[in-house]
Design a protein around this motif. Structure first.
Motif, mmCIF file in Angstrom:
data_model
loop_
_atom_site.group_PDB
_atom_site.id
_atom_site.type_symbol
_atom_site.label_atom_id
_atom_site.label_comp_id
_atom_site.label_asym_id
_atom_site.label_seq_id
_atom_site.Cartn_x
_atom_site.Cartn_y
_atom_site.Cartn_z
ATOM 1 N N VAL A 26 -0.457 5.574 -9.179
ATOM 2 C CA VAL A 26 0.633 6.460 -9.606
ATOM 3 C C VAL A 26 1.783 6.395 -8.605
ATOM 4 C CG1 VAL A 26 1.245 8.882 -9.967
ATOM 5 C CG2 VAL A 26 -0.855 7.978 -10.956
ATOM 6 N N GLY A 27 1.459 6.333 -7.323
ATOM 7 C CA GLY A 27 2.498 6.216 -6.303
ATOM 8 C C GLY A 27 3.289 4.932 -6.437
ATOM 9 N N ILE A 28 2.627 3.840 -6.736
ATOM 10 C CA ILE A 28 3.321 2.564 -6.922
ATOM 11 C C ILE A 28 4.248 2.628 -8.133
ATOM 12 C CG2 ILE A 28 2.976 0.145 -7.577
ATOM 13 C CD1 ILE A 28 0.499 0.175 -5.741
ATOM 14 N N VAL A 29 3.750 3.187 -9.225
ATOM 15 C CA VAL A 29 4.576 3.293 -10.432
ATOM 16 C C VAL A 29 5.809 4.160 -10.164
ATOM 17 C CG1 VAL A 29 4.630 4.264 -12.771
ATOM 18 C CG2 VAL A 29 2.705 2.852 -12.051
ATOM 19 N N PHE A 30 5.617 5.311 -9.532
ATOM 20 C CA PHE A 30 6.762 6.178 -9.225
ATOM 21 C C PHE A 30 7.712 5.513 -8.240
ATOM 22 C CE2 PHE A 30 4.689 9.338 -11.574
ATOM 23 C CZ PHE A 30 5.566 10.395 -11.769
ATOM 24 N N SER A 31 7.162 4.769 -7.294
ATOM 25 C CA SER A 31 8.002 4.085 -6.326
ATOM 26 C C SER A 31 8.889 3.037 -7.001
ATOM 27 C CB SER A 31 7.137 3.418 -5.258
ATOM 28 O OG SER A 31 7.917 2.664 -4.373
ATOM 29 N N VAL A 32 8.310 2.277 -7.899
ATOM 30 C CA VAL A 32 9.057 1.214 -8.565
ATOM 31 C C VAL A 32 10.057 1.779 -9.574
ATOM 32 C CG1 VAL A 32 8.803 -0.733 -10.170
ATOM 33 C CG2 VAL A 32 7.286 -0.536 -8.208
ATOM 34 N N LEU A 33 9.634 2.779 -10.350
ATOM 35 C CA LEU A 33 10.481 3.261 -11.433
ATOM 36 C C LEU A 33 11.541 4.271 -10.999
ATOM 37 C CD1 LEU A 33 7.886 3.690 -14.309
ATOM 38 C CD2 LEU A 33 9.475 1.810 -13.920
ATOM 39 N N PHE A 34 11.206 5.146 -10.054
ATOM 40 C CA PHE A 34 12.099 6.266 -9.777
ATOM 41 C C PHE A 34 12.697 6.297 -8.378
ATOM 42 C CE2 PHE A 34 9.087 8.013 -12.993
ATOM 43 C CZ PHE A 34 9.982 8.065 -14.036
ATOM 44 N N PHE A 35 12.045 5.724 -7.392
ATOM 45 C CA PHE A 35 12.477 5.923 -6.006
ATOM 46 C C PHE A 35 12.927 4.653 -5.299
ATOM 47 C CE2 PHE A 35 9.580 9.515 -6.818
ATOM 48 C CZ PHE A 35 10.482 10.541 -6.621
ATOM 49 N N ARG A 38 10.723 2.756 -2.439
ATOM 50 C CA ARG A 38 10.419 3.398 -1.154
ATOM 51 C C ARG A 38 8.908 3.480 -1.001
ATOM 52 N NH1 ARG A 38 15.309 4.164 1.111
ATOM 53 N NH2 ARG A 38 16.834 5.175 -0.211
ATOM 54 N N THR A 39 8.459 3.638 0.233
ATOM 55 C CA THR A 39 7.008 3.639 0.463
ATOM 56 C C THR A 39 6.388 5.028 0.445
ATOM 57 O OG1 THR A 39 7.359 3.700 2.851
ATOM 58 C CG2 THR A 39 7.081 1.536 1.832
ATOM 59 N N TRP A 40 7.188 6.080 0.559
ATOM 60 C CA TRP A 40 6.581 7.402 0.658
ATOM 61 C C TRP A 40 5.854 7.842 -0.606
ATOM 62 C CZ3 TRP A 40 7.884 11.437 -2.429
ATOM 63 C CH2 TRP A 40 9.128 11.412 -3.061
ATOM 64 N N PRO A 41 6.262 7.466 -1.841
ATOM 65 C CA PRO A 41 5.459 7.883 -2.994
ATOM 66 C C PRO A 41 4.062 7.259 -2.989
ATOM 67 C CG PRO A 41 7.649 7.278 -3.709
ATOM 68 C CD PRO A 41 7.519 6.861 -2.279
ATOM 69 N N VAL A 42 3.943 6.051 -2.471
ATOM 70 C CA VAL A 42 2.635 5.392 -2.394
ATOM 71 C C VAL A 42 1.743 6.127 -1.393
ATOM 72 C CG1 VAL A 42 1.454 3.232 -1.868
ATOM 73 C CG2 VAL A 42 3.665 3.175 -3.022
ATOM 74 N N ALA A 43 2.299 6.448 -0.231
ATOM 75 C CA ALA A 43 1.526 7.169 0.775
ATOM 76 C C ALA A 43 1.179 8.573 0.288
ATOM 77 C CB ALA A 43 2.322 7.248 2.076
ATOM 78 N N PHE A 44 2.115 9.227 -0.382
ATOM 79 C CA PHE A 44 1.861 10.571 -0.901
ATOM 80 C C PHE A 44 0.765 10.544 -1.962
ATOM 81 C CE2 PHE A 44 2.779 14.061 -3.859
ATOM 82 C CZ PHE A 44 2.684 15.130 -2.989
ATOM 83 N N GLY A 45 0.831 9.594 -2.885
ATOM 84 C CA GLY A 45 -0.191 9.479 -3.932
ATOM 85 C C GLY A 45 -1.567 9.191 -3.362
ATOM 86 N N SER A 46 -1.620 8.309 -2.373
ATOM 87 C CA SER A 46 -2.905 8.009 -1.731
ATOM 88 C C SER A 46 -3.446 9.224 -0.984
ATOM 89 C CB SER A 46 -2.751 6.847 -0.755
ATOM 90 O OG SER A 46 -2.319 5.704 -1.423
ATOM 91 N N GLY A 47 -2.558 9.947 -0.326
ATOM 92 C CA GLY A 47 -2.980 11.148 0.396
ATOM 93 C C GLY A 47 -3.486 12.237 -0.532
ATOM 94 N N VAL A 48 -2.829 12.403 -1.669
ATOM 95 C CA VAL A 48 -3.296 13.387 -2.649
ATOM 96 C C VAL A 48 -4.669 12.987 -3.171
ATOM 97 C CG1 VAL A 48 -2.856 14.311 -4.954
ATOM 98 C CG2 VAL A 48 -1.016 14.210 -3.301
ATOM 99 N N GLY A 49 -4.858 11.713 -3.462
ATOM 100 C CA GLY A 49 -6.159 11.241 -3.926
ATOM 101 C C GLY A 49 -7.243 11.437 -2.882
ATOM 102 N N LEU A 50 -6.911 11.149 -1.628
ATOM 103 C CA LEU A 50 -7.873 11.344 -0.548
ATOM 104 C C LEU A 50 -8.226 12.823 -0.396
ATOM 105 C CD1 LEU A 50 -9.441 10.070 1.839
ATOM 106 C CD2 LEU A 50 -7.427 10.514 3.232
ATOM 107 N N GLY A 51 -7.232 13.677 -0.466
ATOM 108 C CA GLY A 51 -7.482 15.114 -0.361
ATOM 109 C C GLY A 51 -8.338 15.641 -1.494
#
Length: 75
Positions: A26-35, A38-51
């Motif tokens: 999901v972070g990759i998709v949001f990064s490519v389509l909307f942002f 940038r790398t922060w949506p990928v890190a944020f998505g991974s962090g949410v999944g980890l949490g």
């Protein structure tokens, strides 16, 4: 008891892996389509999944009497 503990660890790791991979995707998709890639949506998505995986593991290990998908027949 040890077998049940091992099953909980297996379930925990599998659930965490699925949630991290989904968050990453999901972070990759949001990064490519909307942002603008940038790398922060990928890190944020991974962090949410980890949490979420960590929270589910805590809940699973703190509830010792919960059975997951097993039928219990009374004698």
């Amino acid at each position: 008891m040890a077998n049940e503990h091992g099953q909980k660890w297996d379930r925990c790791l599998a659930d965490s892996a699925v949630k991290i991979a989904t968050g990453l995707g999901v972070g990759i998709v949001f990064s490519v389509l909307f942002f603008k890639r940038r790398t922060w949506p990928v890190a944020f998505g991974s962090g949410v999944g980890l949490g979420m995986g960590y929270s589910n593991c805590q809940q699973d290990f703190r509830s010792p009497y919960q059975l997951h998908g097993h039928r219990v027949k009374e004698p």
